[in-house]
Design an enzyme around this catalytic site. Structure first.
Site, PDB file in Angstrom:
ATOM      1  N   HIS A  13       0.820  -1.210   0.000  1.00 25.34           N
ATOM      2  CA  HIS A  13       0.000   0.000   0.000  1.00 25.34           C
ATOM      3  C   HIS A  13       0.859   1.267   0.000  1.00 25.34           C
ATOM      4  CE1 HIS A  13      -0.060   0.558   4.723  1.00 25.34           C
ATOM      5  NE2 HIS A  13       1.155   0.383   4.253  1.00 25.34           N
ATOM      6  N   CYS A  23       5.850   6.786   4.577  1.00 27.90           N
ATOM      7  CA  CYS A  23       4.630   6.001   4.425  1.00 27.90           C
ATOM      8  C   CYS A  23       3.714   6.551   3.328  1.00 27.90           C
ATOM      9  CB  CYS A  23       3.943   6.023   5.794  1.00 27.90           C
ATOM     10  SG  CYS A  23       2.424   5.183   5.893  1.00 27.90           S
ATOM     11  N   HIS A  28       4.948   0.301  -0.046  1.00 30.76           N
ATOM     12  CA  HIS A  28       5.633  -0.591   0.881  1.00 30.76           C
ATOM     13  C   HIS A  28       4.650  -1.645   1.364  1.00 30.76           C
ATOM     14  CE1 HIS A  28       3.818   2.518   3.426  1.00 30.76           C
ATOM     15  NE2 HIS A  28       3.824   1.630   4.418  1.00 30.76           N
ATOM     16  N   HIS A  30       3.504  -4.894   4.341  1.00 28.19           N
ATOM     17  CA  HIS A  30       3.516  -5.379   5.723  1.00 28.19           C
ATOM     18  C   HIS A  30       3.008  -6.820   5.754  1.00 28.19           C
ATOM     19  CE1 HIS A  30       4.124  -1.329   7.348  1.00 28.19           C
ATOM     20  NE2 HIS A  30       3.189  -0.911   6.516  1.00 28.19           N
ATOM     21  N   HIS A  67      -0.988 -10.776  -0.939  1.00 32.11           N
ATOM     22  CA  HIS A  67      -0.264 -10.524  -2.185  1.00 32.11           C
ATOM     23  C   HIS A  67      -1.083  -9.642  -3.113  1.00 32.11           C
ATOM     24  CE1 HIS A  67       2.301 -13.638  -0.573  1.00 32.11           C
ATOM     25  NE2 HIS A  67       3.229 -13.190  -1.389  1.00 32.11           N
ATOM     26  N   GLU A 135      -0.248  -4.012  11.943  1.00 30.15           N
ATOM     27  CA  GLU A 135       0.491  -3.677  10.724  1.00 30.15           C
ATOM     28  C   GLU A 135       1.954  -4.055  10.866  1.00 30.15           C
ATOM     29  OE1 GLU A 135       1.283   0.531   9.607  1.00 30.15           O
ATOM     30  OE2 GLU A 135      -0.098   0.044   7.991  1.00 30.15           O
TER      31      GLU A 135
HETATM   32  N1  LIG Z   1      -1.781   5.208  13.497  1.00 28.98           N
HETATM   33  C1  LIG Z   1      -1.051   4.733  12.454  1.00 28.98           C
HETATM   34  N2  LIG Z   1       0.193   5.163  12.282  1.00 28.98           N
HETATM   35  C2  LIG Z   1       0.933   4.672  11.241  1.00 28.98           C
HETATM   36  C3  LIG Z   1       0.372   3.751  10.361  1.00 28.98           C
HETATM   37  C4  LIG Z   1      -0.957   3.330  10.560  1.00 28.98           C
HETATM   38  O1  LIG Z   1      -1.518   2.524   9.807  1.00 28.98           O
HETATM   39  N3  LIG Z   1      -1.631   3.847  11.615  1.00 28.98           N
HETATM   40  N4  LIG Z   1       1.142   3.256   9.357  1.00 28.98           N
HETATM   41  C5  LIG Z   1       2.374   3.612   9.149  1.00 28.98           C
HETATM   42  C6  LIG Z   1       3.188   3.010   8.047  1.00 28.98           C
HETATM   43  O2  LIG Z   1       2.430   2.140   7.224  1.00 28.98           O
HETATM   44  C7  LIG Z   1       4.514   2.385   8.444  1.00 28.98           C
HETATM   45  O3  LIG Z   1       5.023   1.540   7.424  1.00 28.98           O
HETATM   46  C8  LIG Z   1       4.571   1.656   9.720  1.00 28.98           C
HETATM   47  O4  LIG Z   1       5.147   2.540  10.585  1.00 28.98           O
HETATM   48  P1  LIG Z   1       5.738   2.217  12.034  1.00 28.98           P
HETATM   49  O5  LIG Z   1       4.730   1.602  12.906  1.00 28.98           O
HETATM   50  O6  LIG Z   1       6.353   3.470  12.470  1.00 28.98           O
HETATM   51  O7  LIG Z   1       6.775   1.077  11.693  1.00 28.98           O
HETATM   52  P2  LIG Z   1       8.320   0.971  12.007  1.00 28.98           P
HETATM   53  O8  LIG Z   1       8.708  -0.420  11.723  1.00 28.98           O
HETATM   54  O9  LIG Z   1       9.046   2.018  11.277  1.00 28.98           O
HETATM   55  O10 LIG Z   1       8.382   1.327  13.532  1.00 28.98           O
HETATM   56  P3  LIG Z   1       8.967   0.484  14.764  1.00 28.98           P
HETATM   57  O11 LIG Z   1       8.477   1.208  15.975  1.00 28.98           O
HETATM   58  O12 LIG Z   1      10.413   0.479  14.577  1.00 28.98           O
HETATM   59  O13 LIG Z   1       8.352  -0.890  14.675  1.00 28.98           O
HETATM   60  C9  LIG Z   1       2.990   4.667   9.967  1.00 28.98           C
HETATM   61  N5  LIG Z   1       2.183   5.097  11.053  1.00 28.98           N
END
Ligand SMILES: Nc1nc2c(c(=O)[nH]1)N=C([C@H](O)[C@H](O)COP(=O)(O)OP(=O)(O)OP(=O)(O)O)CN2
Length: 190
Positions: A13, A23, A28, A30, A67, A135
């Site tokens: 997405h 993002c 990217h 998940h 996928h 996620e």
């Molecule tokens: N409230 C939300 N915040 C974020 C979402 C979401 O769906 N709801 N999504 C994203 C991004 O898709 C991102 O790829 C994921 O971000 P994050 O959780 O920060 O993942 P990281 O692996 O970078 O963080 P860690 O804390 O190191 O696991 C962003 N925010």
């Protein structure tokens, strides 16, 4: 009592308009985990809230995103065209594909699936309590029944491409859900 069934999908997405530049500007993916919580006021003849096997259509729906590219319907037309050119499996959806967007959409659809699934083993008042979408290992969103107030879409707004539909065991089930037909489960006959 509450039961939980966990499903998984690998999805791609972009989440437009979010705070994170990473993002909102990059395709990217998940490894999503989706937890479905169902509650009831009584147990069936097998001492179950609801036999997990009766959630097979829920699995079929969530697996539709596996996928697949989750394409927000508000995406620019030229991007939409490119997504459809590159991918066979496209889920065009009325919510932006954040964890929250998925949780709300899954809550809405899974509630309909459960209401339309045949039960005949003495189950009680089965109700979907919530849907939790992980996620990443560290972040999830959970939608509860009060969040139905946020739903401003219908099943017609969720468009699952032919590349998704041809993988289904039963190609007609999505249209049948829209028509509120009851899903008869073959496992109940055995
Ligand atoms: N409230 C939300 N915040 C974020 C979402 C979401 O769906 N709801 N999504 C994203 C991004 O898709 C991102 O790829 C994921 O971000 P994050 O959780 O920060 O993942 P990281 O692996 O970078 O963080 P860690 O804390 O190191 O696991 C962003 N925010």
């Amino acid at each position: 009592m509450i039961i939980r069934k966990k499903f998984r999908f690998e999805g791609a997405h972009i989440v437009r308009n979010c705070s994170s530049k990473l993002c909102r500007e990059n395709i990217h993916g998940h490894s999503y985990e989706v937890e479905v919580f169902i509650k009831s006021n009584k147990l069936d003849k097998g001492f179950m809230v609801l036999d997990f096997i009766l959630l097979s259509k829920v699995g079929e729906f969530i697996n539709s995103f596996d996928h697949a590219y989750s394409l927000w319907q508000g995406e620019k037309p030229e991007i939409k065209d490119a997504v459809y050119q590159i991918n066979q499996r496209v889920a065009e959806i009325p919510v932006s594909p954040s964890a929250e967007g998925y949780a709300l959409m899954f809550l809405y659809v899974i509630d309909k699936i459960i209401r339309n699934t045949e039960r005949k083993n003495g189950e009680g008042d089965i109700q979907l309590q919530s849907v939790r979408v992980h996620e990443t290992q560290t972040g999830y969103a959970e939608a509860f029944t009060e969040d139905f107030a946020l739903v401003d879409f219908t099943l017609d707004d969720i468009k699952l491409s032919e590349g998704i539909r041809t993988e289904w065991d039963d190609m007609d089930w999505w249209e049948e859900l829209k028509q509120q037909k009851i899903f008869k489960n073959t496992h109940l006959e055995n």
